[in-house]
Design a protein around this motif. Structure first.
Motif, mmCIF file in Angstrom:
data_model
loop_
_atom_site.group_PDB
_atom_site.id
_atom_site.type_symbol
_atom_site.label_atom_id
_atom_site.label_comp_id
_atom_site.label_asym_id
_atom_site.label_seq_id
_atom_site.Cartn_x
_atom_site.Cartn_y
_atom_site.Cartn_z
ATOM 1 N N GLN A 1 60.381 50.520 22.135
ATOM 2 C CA GLN A 1 60.926 51.806 22.374
ATOM 3 C C GLN A 1 60.421 52.975 21.379
ATOM 4 O O GLN A 1 60.263 52.473 20.090
ATOM 5 N N ARG B 1 62.663 52.988 26.368
ATOM 6 C CA ARG B 1 63.220 51.870 25.949
ATOM 7 C C ARG B 1 62.401 50.515 25.676
ATOM 8 O O ARG B 1 61.221 50.876 25.840
ATOM 9 N N ASP B 2 62.748 49.456 25.182
ATOM 10 C CA ASP B 2 61.844 48.482 25.107
ATOM 11 C C ASP B 2 61.144 47.912 26.418
ATOM 12 O O ASP B 2 62.102 48.131 27.574
#
Length: 142
Positions: free
Chosen positions: A42, A115-116
């Protein structure tokens, strides 16, 4: 003899470079998509525009292009919501699919992972109408 017809005005050239390792593969969203070749944390900058390789046409230049070229650019490229210019990416970005639940957001000059993103996950960008009105401030990601 062979005659070559050039567009009336040469397009500006940019390098809108994907800054993370990606590959092209079959997409469950539509046709082909761009996938993460490795984990993306992220806040990672995913791509940015740098003068160099991508093509850009002003709307007045775009309408002077042959109709098949316009169709190609509209299918594989996009219209920048800030400038209304048409752009055609050189790298894998041209295979980026749109989503109502994107994992990258940004502006017409750079994007970041919101986000990841797991290895082998498809990278997605918001629908164009989301870009115009709902683009959040992403400074907290950098």
């Amino acid at each position: 003899g062979l005659r070559v017809r050039f567009p009336p005005l040469a397009p500006k050239i940019y390098l809108k470079m994907i800054l993370v390792k990606t590959y092209i593969g079959p997409s469950s969203i539509h046709g082909l998509g761009v996938f993460a070749q490795e984990f993306i944390a992220q806040g990672t900058k995913v791509w940015e525009i740098t003068p160099g390789m991508d093509l850009e046409w002003k709307p007045t230049e775009f309408i002077d292009l042959p109709y098949p070229a316009q169709q190609y650019i509209q299918h594989w490229g996009y219209q920048d919501p800030d400038t209304l210019n048409y752009r055609l990416s050189f790298d894998n970005d041209r295979f980026m699919n749109w989503s109502t639940n994107p994992n990258i957001l940004g502006s017409s000059t750079e994007t970041f992972a919101v986000r990841d993103i797991d290895k082998d996950e498809e990278l997605t960008y918001p629908y164009a109408e989301d870009l115009l009105g709902n683009n959040q401030d992403l400074k907290h990601l950098t």
